[in-house]
Design a protein around this motif. Structure first.
Motif, mmCIF file in Angstrom:
data_model
loop_
_atom_site.group_PDB
_atom_site.id
_atom_site.type_symbol
_atom_site.label_atom_id
_atom_site.label_comp_id
_atom_site.label_asym_id
_atom_site.label_seq_id
_atom_site.Cartn_x
_atom_site.Cartn_y
_atom_site.Cartn_z
ATOM 1 N N SER A 18 0.910 -1.122 -0.013
ATOM 2 C CA SER A 18 -0.040 -0.052 0.027
ATOM 3 C C SER A 18 1.032 1.084 -0.090
ATOM 4 O O SER A 18 2.029 1.287 0.755
ATOM 5 N N LYS A 19 0.450 2.229 -0.757
ATOM 6 C CA LYS A 19 1.132 3.582 -0.834
ATOM 7 C C LYS A 19 1.074 4.159 0.395
ATOM 8 O O LYS A 19 0.025 4.542 1.015
ATOM 9 N N LYS A 20 2.187 4.536 0.872
ATOM 10 C CA LYS A 20 2.213 5.522 2.358
ATOM 11 C C LYS A 20 2.484 6.961 1.884
ATOM 12 O O LYS A 20 3.438 7.386 0.884
ATOM 13 N N SER A 21 1.755 7.729 2.239
ATOM 14 C CA SER A 21 1.667 9.331 2.011
ATOM 15 C C SER A 21 2.827 9.870 2.587
ATOM 16 O O SER A 21 3.057 9.570 3.917
ATOM 17 N N ASN A 22 3.704 10.806 2.078
ATOM 18 C CA ASN A 22 4.843 11.421 2.825
ATOM 19 C C ASN A 22 4.241 12.516 3.674
ATOM 20 O O ASN A 22 3.459 13.084 3.378
ATOM 21 N N PRO A 23 4.928 12.666 4.810
ATOM 22 C CA PRO A 23 4.587 13.449 5.812
ATOM 23 C C PRO A 23 4.827 14.806 5.218
ATOM 24 O O PRO A 23 5.638 15.153 4.763
ATOM 25 N N GLY A 24 3.932 15.957 5.465
ATOM 26 C CA GLY A 24 3.933 17.199 5.117
ATOM 27 C C GLY A 24 4.239 18.133 6.235
ATOM 28 O O GLY A 24 3.478 17.834 7.372
#
Length: 183
Positions: A18-24
């Motif tokens: 599953s694709k993890k989103s990068n922290p912003g």
């Protein structure tokens, strides 16, 4: 709104995950704080002020001008003539009848400063009333450098001369400087 994006997907192939989103990270608050601090320090910091010497000049009101009949003892008055190329000439009393003949000296602690200190001590011995100190008349010629005038004013401050004036040099005084090769 400013955001900080880090990295990518890592580039590893194989299994499907599953694709993890990068922290912003939102940097807007930090930028606002930086500008507030810069503004605060700019407004509260005092810039260095140039140092200057106080020079009191007489008023030019017609009612306040004296008729020129003030008597001053000759041994209280020293006149400094300023010539070209850092040269000085001084005399005590009036130019027509000097108590000490015009004498050449130099700037600095071994020159005019020693003369001023000696004269201040001599005047203090003779005159004990308040306001009866040494009077120095400074007369720069048109060949004098501005730096030399500042040097003489510094000597007045160093030796604590209370009464001094910058005056116009007379024609006979200019002729004396010419004779001595100082004009």
């Amino acid at each position: 709104m400013a955001e900080l994006n880090t990295g990518g997907d890592g580039g590893k192939g194989g299994k499907v995950r599953s694709k993890k989103s990068n922290p912003g990270v939102d940097l807007t608050a930090m930028v606002d704080l930086a500008f507030l601090l810069i503004t605060f320090f700019m407004l509260t910091t005092s810039l260095s002020k140039p140092q200057s010497m106080n020079l009191a000049m007489p008023d030019k009101n017609k009612e306040d001008i004296d008729d020129g009949t003030t008597e001053v003892q000759d041994d209280r008055t020293i006149t400094i003539l300023m010539g070209k190329d850092n040269t000085l000439l001084w005399y005590l009393g009036k130019f027509d009848e000097p108590l000490v003949a015009p004498t050449e000296t130099q700037y600095g602690k071994d020159g005019i400063r020693q003369i001023l200190l000696q004269r201040i001590a001599a005047v203090k011995k003779l005159y004990t009333k308040e306001g009866e100190g040494l009077i120095v008349i400074i007369k720069p010629s048109d060949k004098t450098h501005y730096k030399n005038l500042i040097d003489i004013l510094d000597e007045m401050a160093i030796t604590n001369v209370q009464l001094y004036a910058i005056g116009d040099i007379s024609k006979p005084e200019v002729e004396l400087l010419e004779e001595k090769g100082m004009y």
